[in-house]
Design a protein around this motif. Sequence first.
Motif, PDB file in Angstrom:
ATOM      1  N   GLY A  32       0.814  -1.195   0.000  1.00 29.55           N
ATOM      2  CA  GLY A  32       0.000   0.000   0.000  1.00 29.55           C
ATOM      3  C   GLY A  32       0.853   1.252   0.000  1.00 29.55           C
ATOM      4  N   SER A  33       0.224   2.370  -0.279  1.00 30.85           N
ATOM      5  CA  SER A  33       0.959   3.627  -0.376  1.00 30.85           C
ATOM      6  C   SER A  33       1.547   4.037   0.970  1.00 30.85           C
ATOM      7  CB  SER A  33       0.048   4.731  -0.902  1.00 30.85           C
ATOM      8  OG  SER A  33      -1.034   4.931  -0.015  1.00 30.85           O
ATOM      9  N   GLN A  34       1.046   3.502   2.054  1.00 27.73           N
ATOM     10  CA  GLN A  34       1.536   3.888   3.369  1.00 27.73           C
ATOM     11  C   GLN A  34       2.633   2.967   3.895  1.00 27.73           C
ATOM     12  OE1 GLN A  34      -1.758   4.258   6.052  1.00 27.73           O
ATOM     13  NE2 GLN A  34      -2.928   5.589   4.708  1.00 27.73           N
ATOM     14  N   GLU A  35       2.961   1.956   3.143  1.00 24.68           N
ATOM     15  CA  GLU A  35       3.933   0.975   3.619  1.00 24.68           C
ATOM     16  C   GLU A  35       5.344   1.547   3.632  1.00 24.68           C
ATOM     17  OE1 GLU A  35       1.500  -2.149   4.646  1.00 24.68           O
ATOM     18  OE2 GLU A  35       3.679  -2.061   4.810  1.00 24.68           O
TER      19      GLU A  35
END
Lengths: 112, 114
Positions: free
Chosen positions: B98-101
Amino acid sequence: AQSVTQLDSHVSVSEGTPVLLRCNYSSSYSPSLFWYVQHPNKGLQLLLKYTSAATLVKGINGFEAEFKKSETSFHLTKPSAHMSDAAEYFCVVSEPGTALIFGKGTTLSVSS
Amino acid sequence: NAGVTQTPKFRILKIGQSMTLQCTQDMNHNYMYWYRQDPGMGLKLIYYSVGAGITDKGEVPNGYNVSRSTTEDFPLRLELAAPSQTSVYFCASSYGHGSQETQYFGPGTRLLVL
């Protein structure tokens, strides 16, 4: 399309003075934003990240960054520079389903 | 935990030679990545993998190949080295995609092609 611009390729400060590394981004969605640090001949280490929670993000080693949507900025700051902060700093933007986009980097020099 | 390890640290290749850059992670991460870093530039994604047996191209895949036979290992292969492949290569891994990883990086392999 997403992009990231680091406004300074090189910043020089004296030990004990504040640090400001500037980063502007472009994104069609609500992005995640990261700052990574790279010391000479080392891999990249995560300093901090913004993921749509608090706009002021605190990281390791006294660094913090503020997400400003109106200015599309994510500048990195530290109140007092230390010699060990000398390194390359990368601002990174990420959107859902896409790869990380890295800025070109800012070299921070710290003099005694 | 050693994190992400890469070998070798430095290598000089002649034009046309081949070599494999090794990358191993011990964090049981599903996702692994290969980047190259050219002077004065940010990192560019070469290939990535979402799990054993699954790989996909990134932004700059030409001249490279990858495989992912295990969760831990993600080698990068250069078949016919060219001067344009002179760069620093970083391997990274993450738990999710995900983009937050957060991605965790190895120390890099410096490659010089002459």
